[in-house]
Design a protein around this motif. Sequence first.
Motif, PDB file in Angstrom:
ATOM      1  N   ASP A  78       3.316   2.841  11.788  1.00 62.21           N
ATOM      2  CA  ASP A  78       2.134   3.554  11.480  1.00 62.21           C
ATOM      3  C   ASP A  78       1.198   4.375  12.079  1.00 62.21           C
ATOM      4  N   THR A  79       1.054   4.821  11.845  1.00 65.05           N
ATOM      5  CA  THR A  79       0.721   6.073  13.001  1.00 65.05           C
ATOM      6  C   THR A  79      -1.057   6.062  12.731  1.00 65.05           C
ATOM      7  N   ARG A  80      -0.879   6.001  11.139  1.00 62.89           N
ATOM      8  CA  ARG A  80      -2.594   6.427  10.490  1.00 62.89           C
ATOM      9  C   ARG A  80      -2.902   5.013  11.215  1.00 62.89           C
ATOM     10  N   TYR A  81      -2.141   3.453  11.639  1.00 63.62           N
ATOM     11  CA  TYR A  81      -3.042   2.532  11.889  1.00 63.62           C
ATOM     12  C   TYR A  81      -3.437   3.045  13.452  1.00 63.62           C
ATOM     13  N   PHE A  82      -2.719   3.109  14.515  1.00 63.77           N
ATOM     14  CA  PHE A  82      -2.391   3.625  15.057  1.00 63.77           C
ATOM     15  C   PHE A  82      -2.809   4.767  15.602  1.00 63.77           C
TER      16      PHE A  82
END
Length: 404
Positions: A208-212
Amino acid sequence: MEPLLFLVHRIPYPPNKGDKIRSYHLLEHLAQHYAIHLGTFIDDPEDWSYQDKVKALCASTCFLPLNPRQSRVSSLKGLWTGQALTLPYYYQAPLQQWVDAVMQREQIRHIVVFSSSMAQYVERYPQAYRLMDFVDLDSDKWTQYARARSWPMNQLYRREGRRLLDYERHIAATFDASLFVSAHEAGVFCERAPLCTPKVHWYNNGVDTRYFDPDLTHPNPYPPAQIALVFTGAMDYWPNAEAVEWFSQTIFPHLRGLHPNLHFYIVGSNPTDSVRQLADREGIQVTGRVPDVRPYLAHAHLVVAPLRIARGIQNKILEALAMEKPVLTSPQAMEGLETGALGVGCQTATQPEEWVMGVQPWLQGPPQRLASHRQWVTRHFDWATNLGTVDDLLSSARTRQVAS
């Protein structure tokens, strides 16, 4: 929507450890196309609070408690039945009764099973399309445990490796399709079960690149002037615990002698007693469960993953790379990841001197960011793209059912 039975060995929420990250995203993806009937166990008392999160994605659910101590006793049945001990460990009659009732009531034609231990509940339903997500080759993990333990546990673990491989072969042969977490993992299984090769597939995990996201602001959890190395992971998982114990005892004292301000942070839930005791060593902090792992990644100078027992894809490495951190890891932890294009910011080390030399370049000055790491993760580890393999297999099953 069409009903689908989804069986998972552990509640797929919160997505804070390897298997739960994959099972949660698989559940979330399936729920977009099917009415999910979920059967699962809860083995951590804190996870009972997440039932509503999971129920919101499902048409019906069955949550059953799994007490690890009681289940270990139950698993011993396998010694006289000839089963892998994993199977009685995860067998409970109430779940079988729930599965049977749902299969009849909903006329289920599609089944997805996550982890080989849960396949036993649907062996009696060959008329449905059965998709097995093995994730890792668990049998090999037990064989690795055997090499690392002394008698009598090494014999018990070696037996478990053999018996579980037999069961994995049986499931792959009788189910319609099987999935693994990487091409490497699928290839290893095909070498050990060549007759199953036509039905073996794989899909990468995602991040989840929006989170990380390293551009988000995170408070610095480290005191001023500290140089921080960090390891993240569930600390009641033996390969993780063994990794940090080895690193703390073998590598960190040399590094600490060269850099007195260097600190090693072990970040993860449920640390074992042996891991907690590492905090008695100068420069080592054991945090236990934290509400958010991202600050520890964002402000670290280097992420280390010294696992000596590993299978599949290590999400801890992918998350660190998504946060643009340099990573130093063991070769075992990198199996299944094609990271050669990342260069010096993502390296492996085996011998102690390689670990010491590999760490040192990243300890000078402020923490560095490596944009190429995030670009690589974004390109190869997108959940929606990778889960397309699952869609394709289930769609092919619907096509065959309509034709018949």
